[in-house]
Design a protein around this motif. Sequence first.
Motif: not given
Length: 453
Positions: A262-284
């Motif tokens: 449950x902790x992994x599923x609830x964790x934020x994987x990105x960064x939330x911006x003031x515009x309302x968008x959430x940028x995902x973590x970059x994957x290599x």
Amino acid sequence: MDLSTLAEEAVIHTCPLYEMRRMRAATSPRRNAAGEAAPAPQRWCNQFVHARQLLRAGTSRVVTPNNDTLYTNAWLDLGAGPLVIDVPDTAGRYYVLGLLDFFTNPFAHLGQRLTGTAARSFLVTPPGWQGALPPPFDAPGAHIAAPTPWLWVIGRILVDGEHDLPAVHALQDGFAVRPLADWQAGTPSQARAFDPDCDPQAPPNAEHYATQVNAALRDNPPPAGHAARVARFAAVGLGAGLGTPDAEQQAALQRALDSVLPRLRAASTGRRLDSGWELPALVEGSFGDDFQARAEIALKYIGMLESREAIYPLAWHDAQGQPLHGSRRYRLRFAPGALPPVQAFWSLTLYGAHDCMLVDNPIDRHAIGDRTPGLRPDADGDGNGDGDGDGDGDGGLTIHISHAPPASEDPRANWLPAPREGFYLCLRAYMPQPELLDGRYALPPIEPDPETP
């Protein structure tokens, strides 16, 4: 380290293996290309299977489904030796085959970005393979060294609407996989039956989890740099060839599963911006030692492509921080010259918040993007389509998001229908330009749209 702490570390490290076993059992085909059923409980591997229809409301089995491409997938078993993947000439049409190892690293990509769109063949070799590369696999980019014996190939082919489906079906039929010896002999591809030995619907209790992870480790040893770390997990009953954990191990493992997943599923994987968008973590191409990120993405976004291939910003809130809801109207305005910077294509797709699925609507439109016919650029620069010239006068593109259609013609042409309830947005950007990945490009805010009745 006490047993409970070690068990939590083990679950974070191994849950991608568990998810891959589940996904293989759930998605590998019961019938081969000739329509022959595999003897129960077996399935087929080393064969491409194809989605033939664009997903619509109520037709998807996965959350946040893609409405831009058709999927072409295969599970590959390299245990008997190298396999050859044949791809057709797509004549410039975007496609990608993303290859995941069994630890969910997206280690290789075939398609427009890296290998072009001409007809080609690629040799995929198992770990430790030392054979000589026969022509044409000695050419640059034609040899793929797999990190694990089992792989998942997840392909996407661009579709420009229902009328384009027959052309894409013909391309799908051009993808094939077969052993190297068969390819050299010109023998047609032939699937192999295997037993997935997994109930994908079973709850992850400690015994079932250990059975699946231990089988995955037996068939797919960890990379050398992680071997010592994985060996420590034997203390909680996880390791290649281990049997059922004892009572103490099962208790520690169950506590870890109940708290970590449950902790992994609830964790934020990105960064939330003031515009309302959430940028995902970059994957290599590899998660390396970032086991936490690997676990989070395996649980929520398994099959994700490398970010240089595609990136998926999400929006659950507007620029005021309020959850997006069909009782309100919104607009998303791209300034002139400020559409998402991509080399392939972009689209904005809307999903219901309660089930993460496409939403039924009167115009059967689930997404708007750079290929949507009939979109109207802003006439006067303020994005409301009234032609009064009270905006900045330089045009742009405004997408109107609401449950009820806009009253005037221009905004209605750019309408993305929303449900009466909560919803969220996903912007898909394929082959993103560097500025979309490094933050120099900012997606516009999701704003209230009071001017559009």
